[in-house]
Design an enzyme around this catalytic site. Structure first.
Site, short mmCIF file in Angstrom:
data_model
loop_
_atom_site.label_atom_id
_atom_site.label_comp_id
_atom_site.label_asym_id
_atom_site.label_seq_id
_atom_site.Cartn_x
_atom_site.Cartn_y
_atom_site.Cartn_z
N SER A 107 0.94 -1.16 0.02
CA SER A 107 0.23 0.14 -0.06
C SER A 107 0.54 0.59 -0.13
CB SER A 107 -1.23 -0.17 0.94
OG SER A 107 -1.92 0.89 1.31
N ASP A 214 -10.24 -4.87 -4.89
CA ASP A 214 -9.87 -3.72 -3.61
C ASP A 214 -10.23 -2.49 -4.34
OD1 ASP A 214 -7.67 -1.42 -2.66
OD2 ASP A 214 -5.71 -2.65 -3.45
N HIS A 244 -7.94 -5.18 -0.40
CA HIS A 244 -6.41 -4.76 -0.31
C HIS A 244 -5.27 -5.37 0.49
CE1 HIS A 244 -4.05 -0.95 0.07
NE2 HIS A 244 -4.04 -0.87 1.18
#
Length: 270
Positions: A107, A214, A244
């Site tokens: 991320s 996601d 995610h």
């Protein structure tokens, strides 16, 4: 598995807590780079899989995250975070001078890892990007358009199809559960632009993994960034139905096996 050893160093803007997992006769060093609002303690199972595979594992809690110093989630320049990360890498290379280094970023940590690779590529043998914030992240513009950033913390249900993951995230006292802060959003925007402008990772072997479902960092936006940085050795794995946090998904064993298979392919023969 042995518990992580925690140690501190004087980072650019305060004390940085670093996690290290040891194993005997390692084949490589794996450096984990966590995402926004969380901490490296959430990656114990990832570290366990990597140590079983032959790695010594390490990584920091970023400035303003986890056990590290700083106002919660306040980062004004990601160059500071990259510099702190390099201190961790250099420490690992001092301890294990003959081992290749694989960086794994998730991320926001994927963004940090990509920028690290652009600036310090010779440090690394391979790069793994999990749901990275790259290219176009529409959330940035939407949040920055407000005079006051809305108090809309991350929805734990978007992390994984496993409800236990969201529950643990919501109950974790070291996770930030408040709103985004404008300086961090501006710094994210700047870093993403710098990555886009810097361009290709060249010959660095890179694995990009992403959940097809996601909703926090949508696939299409990240793909534009991957096209900006892709070099001559990019492997892409998109997992149907995954959300995610692919390392916390219901098929996490399959996903971690993809990572270790990629590492086996790119590690130099020893």
């Amino acid at each position: 598995m042995a518990m992580a050893r925690l140690w501190e160093f004087a980072g650019v803007r305060g004390a940085i807590t670093t996690h290290s997992w040891h194993r005997d006769e390692p084949r490589y060093v794996a450096v984990l780079v966590h995402g926004y609002g969380e901490h490296l303690g959430r990656y114990e199972h990832v570290a366990e899989a990597l140590t079983r595979h032959g790695a010594v594992v390490c990584g920091p809690d970023h400035l303003g995250h986890g056990r590290s110093a700083g106002e919660p989630v306040l980062i004004e320049d990601f160059a500071d975070v990259v510099a702190d990360l390099r201190t961790v890498v250099e420490s690992a290379r001092t301890d294990h001078p003959d081992l290749p280094v694989v960086m794994i970023g998730h991320s926001m940590g994927g963004m940090i890892a990509a920028r690290y690779a652009q600036l310090h590529g010779p440090d690394l043998t391979a790069l793994v990007l999990s749901g990275p914030v790259l290219g176009r992240w529409d959330v940035l513009g939407a949040l920055l358009a407000h005079d006051q950033i809305p108090d809309t913390p991350i929805d734990p249900g978007t992390l994984s199809r496993d409800p236990a993951v969201g529950k643990a995230y919501g109950e974790d006292p070291l996770v930030w559960h408040g709103p985004f802060k404008r300086p961090l959003l501006l710094a994210l925007e700047t870093c993403v632009q710098q990555i886009n402008e810097h361009g290709s990772l060249g010959g660095l072997p890179t694995l990009w993994i992403h959940g097809a479902d996601d909703r926090l960092v949508p696939l299409d936006g990240t793909r534009t960034g991957i096209e900006q940085i892709r070099g001559t050795d990019l492997t892409e794995r998109i997992f149907p139905g995954a959300r995610h946090e692919v390392f916390n998904e219901t098929n996490k064993a399959e996903i971690l096996a993809e990572v270790t298979a990629f590492v086996d392919r790119v590690l130099p023969a020893r």
